[in-house]
Write an enzyme that holds these catalytic residues in place. Sequence first.
Site, PDB file in Angstrom:
ATOM      1  CD  GLU A  98      23.792 -11.155 -70.351  1.00  0.00           C
ATOM      2  OE1 GLU A  98      24.912 -11.583 -70.661  1.00  0.00           O
ATOM      3  OE2 GLU A  98      22.737 -11.788 -70.560  1.00  0.00           O
ATOM      4  CG  ASP A 139      14.481 -13.732 -63.366  1.00  0.00           C
ATOM      5  OD1 ASP A 139      15.277 -13.682 -64.318  1.00  0.00           O
ATOM      6  OD2 ASP A 139      13.636 -14.648 -63.214  1.00  0.00           O
ATOM      7  CG  ASP A 186      26.306  -7.506 -71.562  1.00  0.00           C
ATOM      8  OD1 ASP A 186      25.465  -8.090 -72.256  1.00  0.00           O
ATOM      9  OD2 ASP A 186      27.040  -8.071 -70.718  1.00  0.00           O
ATOM     10  CG  ASN A 190      21.463 -15.746 -63.889  1.00  0.00           C
ATOM     11  OD1 ASN A 190      20.850 -15.221 -62.965  1.00  0.00           O
ATOM     12  ND2 ASN A 190      21.077 -15.637 -65.148  1.00  0.00           N
TER      13      ASN A 190
END
Length: 395
Positions: A306, A279, A262, A270
């Site tokens: 993620e 992204d 992760d 983000n």
Amino acid sequence: MQRLHQLTRIMIGLDLGLPETHWRQLAQLFHITPHVMAALAIGLAALQPWLNGQTGPVSFVACLIALQLSLRVFGQIAFRRRRDHSLTKWTRIFAILSVASGLCWALSLASLYLGGTPDSKLIILAVGCGIIQSSAARAFMSPAPMLINIALLMSTVSIAAALEGQWMMALICLVYFLFQLTYLARLSDLYLGEILAEYERETALQQLADANRKLKQANEQLARHALTDGLTGIANRRSFDAALNAAFASDTQAPLSLILLDIDHFKAFNDSHGHQVGDDCLRLVGSVIAEVLDGSDFHAARYGGEEFALILPGADAFEAARLAERLRRAIAAAELGDLADAAPSISASFGAATRTRADLSPADLVARADRALYRAKQKGRNRVAVDGDGDIATA
């Protein structure tokens, strides 16, 4: 002009269907047997004039027939030994040989007809009709040369008859020629219909094969898309589930490990840098995983959000921990500076689990790897935790 060219090709025996059909026709047209039979018939027709003392015309006829047979024998041998597989070339060669044969036959029969007795003339006409009928039966394969042959035979015999004052015979030859034209037109029409039907059938089968091939390619591409994560380019969750179930079913005795990873603090990443840079970050992690696993039998997938997952058939707990640590270092070393407004670096936490008994289910293995991943996050992230092991490999 183009239509005239097309008609010319059809009249000499081209453009009637598939190339295989043309080659079969040419093999029949080059065959020597009909010409040997015609030579024997003309020889028998020349027997009575020879007995009647017409040695000059008979000798002339013998030379013509010998020349005609020599040409046809040479043509058949050359066709069988051909190295040049030009269909047009060999069709034209046949047309030339065919017209030469027709000219030899016509001159032979006319020479025998002139000055002959009524009985010998009747025999000569019968032989001529037989040759004409044989040509007519083969005319559908190459209409123009056969029509020229028939016209040569009919015209020369008509001229010979006219020279002896037998105008009625010339008229009969003309009517017979018209009859042969009608017969040939009907025969050619039937054969053309058959050839075109075969050509259309082969074309339809080829189109169907092409459509099936394209459909198969489209289905394979669709299947690949259905099993590939559109953002990172590696396998998606559906592919992961199928691969994990397959790994469990293939060999229950061999070791099997699973790694879940992760990206650390991805939500904050983000929020700080925007979803587009997020992204890009996911793509970067996917490419790092693909590069590290390149050439191995391991299966990597984007598990969700993620989070990524790696299935390691044949790998025990030690190998899984070692690979996870290698991936952790590779991700931490990945440069994000070329991404717009990106942070200088990222990190990821890892949880590894290994199947320890045969009755363990895929869901159990995922749950163990997930618990190990949770422990890695609890201990400060950017580290590897192994299920069932109290020690955590730190950065």
